[in-house]
Design an enzyme around this catalytic site. Structure first.
Site, mmCIF file in Angstrom:
data_model
loop_
_atom_site.group_PDB
_atom_site.id
_atom_site.type_symbol
_atom_site.label_atom_id
_atom_site.label_comp_id
_atom_site.label_asym_id
_atom_site.label_seq_id
_atom_site.Cartn_x
_atom_site.Cartn_y
_atom_site.Cartn_z
ATOM 1 N N VAL A 50 0.823 -1.205 0.000
ATOM 2 C CA VAL A 50 0.000 0.000 0.000
ATOM 3 C C VAL A 50 0.857 1.256 0.000
ATOM 4 O O VAL A 50 0.622 2.190 -0.774
ATOM 5 C CB VAL A 50 -0.954 0.000 1.220
ATOM 6 C CG1 VAL A 50 -1.691 1.336 1.333
ATOM 7 C CG2 VAL A 50 -1.948 -1.138 1.108
ATOM 8 N N ARG A 93 15.337 -3.077 2.382
ATOM 9 C CA ARG A 93 14.268 -2.639 1.478
ATOM 10 C C ARG A 93 14.573 -1.247 0.929
ATOM 11 O O ARG A 93 14.393 -0.988 -0.269
ATOM 12 C CB ARG A 93 12.922 -2.649 2.207
ATOM 13 C CG ARG A 93 11.782 -2.064 1.386
ATOM 14 C CD ARG A 93 10.431 -2.447 1.937
ATOM 15 N NE ARG A 93 10.206 -3.876 1.790
ATOM 16 C CZ ARG A 93 9.014 -4.458 1.939
ATOM 17 N NH1 ARG A 93 7.954 -3.726 2.211
ATOM 18 N NH2 ARG A 93 8.884 -5.758 1.808
ATOM 19 N N PHE A 144 -8.269 1.246 -1.387
ATOM 20 C CA PHE A 144 -9.118 0.287 -2.092
ATOM 21 C C PHE A 144 -8.381 -0.190 -3.341
ATOM 22 O O PHE A 144 -8.860 -0.031 -4.468
ATOM 23 C CB PHE A 144 -10.459 0.918 -2.460
ATOM 24 C CG PHE A 144 -11.284 1.349 -1.280
ATOM 25 C CD1 PHE A 144 -12.077 0.446 -0.594
ATOM 26 C CD2 PHE A 144 -11.254 2.666 -0.839
ATOM 27 C CE1 PHE A 144 -12.839 0.850 0.504
ATOM 28 C CE2 PHE A 144 -12.008 3.076 0.253
ATOM 29 C CZ PHE A 144 -12.799 2.167 0.929
ATOM 30 N N LYS A 176 -14.148 0.561 4.854
ATOM 31 C CA LYS A 176 -13.186 -0.375 4.280
ATOM 32 C C LYS A 176 -13.537 -1.812 4.619
ATOM 33 O O LYS A 176 -13.576 -2.696 3.747
ATOM 34 C CB LYS A 176 -11.780 -0.029 4.785
ATOM 35 C CG LYS A 176 -10.720 -1.070 4.522
ATOM 36 C CD LYS A 176 -10.389 -1.199 3.056
ATOM 37 C CE LYS A 176 -9.216 -2.163 2.858
ATOM 38 N NZ LYS A 176 -8.810 -2.272 1.464
ATOM 39 N N ALA A 188 -17.258 -18.359 -9.735
ATOM 40 C CA ALA A 188 -17.067 -19.508 -8.841
ATOM 41 C C ALA A 188 -15.627 -20.001 -8.908
ATOM 42 O O ALA A 188 -14.975 -19.953 -9.946
ATOM 43 C CB ALA A 188 -18.034 -20.618 -9.223
ATOM 44 N N CYS A 241 -5.986 -9.153 2.076
ATOM 45 C CA CYS A 241 -7.062 -8.271 2.548
ATOM 46 C C CYS A 241 -8.312 -9.010 3.009
ATOM 47 O O CYS A 241 -8.706 -8.903 4.168
ATOM 48 C CB CYS A 241 -7.429 -7.271 1.451
ATOM 49 S SG CYS A 241 -6.138 -6.063 1.087
ATOM 50 N N LYS A 275 -4.326 -14.730 -6.641
ATOM 51 C CA LYS A 275 -4.982 -14.191 -7.822
ATOM 52 C C LYS A 275 -3.911 -13.917 -8.866
ATOM 53 O O LYS A 275 -2.707 -13.923 -8.543
ATOM 54 C CB LYS A 275 -5.745 -12.902 -7.488
ATOM 55 C CG LYS A 275 -4.853 -11.760 -7.029
ATOM 56 C CD LYS A 275 -5.648 -10.502 -6.726
ATOM 57 C CE LYS A 275 -6.204 -9.862 -7.978
ATOM 58 N NZ LYS A 275 -6.807 -8.544 -7.703
#
EC number: 1.1.1.22
Length: 438
Positions: free
Chosen positions: A11, A35, A152, A207, A255, A263, A324
């Site tokens: 984020v 980092r 979002f 949220k 499905a 999240c 995903k």
């Protein structure tokens, strides 16, 4: 404007790079020296399409900087975003706010003049109030405001979501903070981005409510898929018929093996805990969490059943590991529970993912990884498609069939046409559409 973003994770880094691209001067702060070193060298800590290029462009333009020292990073900042992690506490599922409050104390110690401190992290109702209380207790003489501005962002499409948002929700308690936050997002006004100002508690709850509702849609269509399988209906037709209703809409009605990621699972648990804390149990949300967790294991058992119920010493190829497509995020990915179920039944697992195999190695044991999907399926008794990556949507099914020991294809994302899979020689199983044998 001069803006500081504390936390250079998903984020924080995306927000910082996009705000810099608006023309603001942005310093991203992270306590991890490696980092910061990598970011200064142009090496991204996460996989997000377009982020490396966007970051490099704004670093080159002198608008985006990276800093480990918080005092240096927030110096002269007009807005300070807190974008640190809020993981679930293992003991009760509540969001762990340790990092948020630790950072708040550091901000208070180094604040020199008026600034708006913004909770960008996903936090439970009342967190911004506590941030304000902490700062006031430590620095009663300093002028500041606290705002809530939840993100979002969809992993894999985060830059577009930030620059062309459906909405920008900002919770404020005073006009000065409202004016400052309006100035932060002023560059978006040409896109007519809807900016919703609320009180801080409403912003924080928005949220959680949004993510819980989307998780509910996913869980609902998964249960409809189960009914379709028993009744002979087609869940894709059912979902389309539902989604054409403008009150429902087509998104999140696909499905599959259940939701995962950084999240939805975390936010669903946190909302459940919030309801319990305020003595208003969220029974629907509780059911969503329970059904989703059970589903992941159930998908593993479906693969076992497709192989005749015994997969001991059998090779199962799993294509797609991340929760995903277009991300390398393995957090609570359905593949984890599915592969564990296969391991428990004695199978050997071969795996391929376009971006997530390095991360998968950290959470999955005893898996053999391959450089492409055809290598992964060679000699396999069955192949399961778990994540709907674009590169997995048009595989040469006849080539796959020729490489495998047995011809079983379990498509948990419904990305193939059943008749075409059968024509290629497969026994084909999908979700909510019935099974076909070659």
């Amino acid at each position: 404007m001069k803006i500081a973003v504390i936390g250079a994770g998903y984020v924080g880094l995306v927000s910082g790079a996009c705000l810099a691209d608006f023309g603001h001067e942005v310093c991203c702060i992270d306590r991890d020296p490696r980092r910061i070193e990598n970011l200064r060298a142009g090496r991204m800590p996460i996989y997000e399409p377009g982020l490396a290029e966007l970051t490099a462009a704004n670093v080159s333009a002198g608008r985006l900087f990276f800093e480990q020292d918080l005092a240096t990073g927030i110096r002269d900042a007009e807005v300070i975003f807190i974008a640190v992690g809020t993981p679930s506490r293992p003991e009760d599922g509540h969001a762990d706010l340790t990092f948020v409050y630790d950072v708040t104390r550091e901000i208070a110690a180094h604040l020199k003049g008026y600034a708006v401190i913004v909770t960008k992290s996903t936090v439970p109702v009342g967190t911004s109030d506590e941030v304000e209380r902490i700062v006031r207790s430590l620095r009663p003489e300093i002028e500041f405001s606290v705002a809530s501005n939840p993100e979002f962002l969809r992993e894999g499409a985060a830059i577009g979501d930030f620059k062309i948002p459906d909405r920008i929700v900002v919770g404020v308690e005073d006009d000065r903070a409202r004016a400052v936050m309006a100035a932060v997002y002023r560059p978006l006004f040409l896109n007519q981005a809807p900016m919703l100002f609320t009180d801080r508690r409403s912003s924080e709850l928005t949220k959680y409510a949004a993510n819980a509702f989307l998780a509910t849609k996913i869980t609902f269509i998964n249960e409809m898929a189960d009914i379709c399988e028993k009744t002979g209906a087609n869940v894709q037709d059912v979902a389309r018929g539902m989604g054409l209703d403008k009150r429902i809409g087509p998104k999140f009605l696909h499905a599959g093996p259940g939701f995962g990621g950084s999240c939805f699972p975390k936010d669903v648990r946190a909302l459940i805990k919030t309801g319990q804390d305020f003595d208003v149990p969220s029974r629907i949300v509780e059911a969503v969490a329970d059904v989703n967790e059970r589903r992941k294991r159930r998908m593993g058992r479906r693969i076992i059943a497709a192989c005749g119920g015994d997969i001991r010493d059998r090779v199962i190829a799993v294509l797609g590991l991340t929760f995903k497509p277009r991300t390398d995020d393995m957090r609570e990915a359905p593949s984890i529970a599915i592969i564990q179920t296969l391991h428990d039944a004695g199978a050997r697992v071969h795996a391929f993912d376009p971006a997530g195999m390095e991360q998968a190695r950290e959470v999955l044991g005893d898996v053999t990884y391959f450089r492409d999907p055809y290598q992964a399926v060679a000699g396999a008794d069955a192949v399961a498609i778990v994540t709907e990556w674009e590169s997995l949507r048009a595989l040469d099914l006849k080539k796959m069939h020729g490489l495998m020991r047995r011809s079983i294809l379990v498509d948990l994302r419904n990305i193939y046409v059943p008749e075409q899979a059968v024509a290629a020689g497969f026994t084909y199983l999908s979700v909510g559409r019935g099974d076909l044998e070659a």
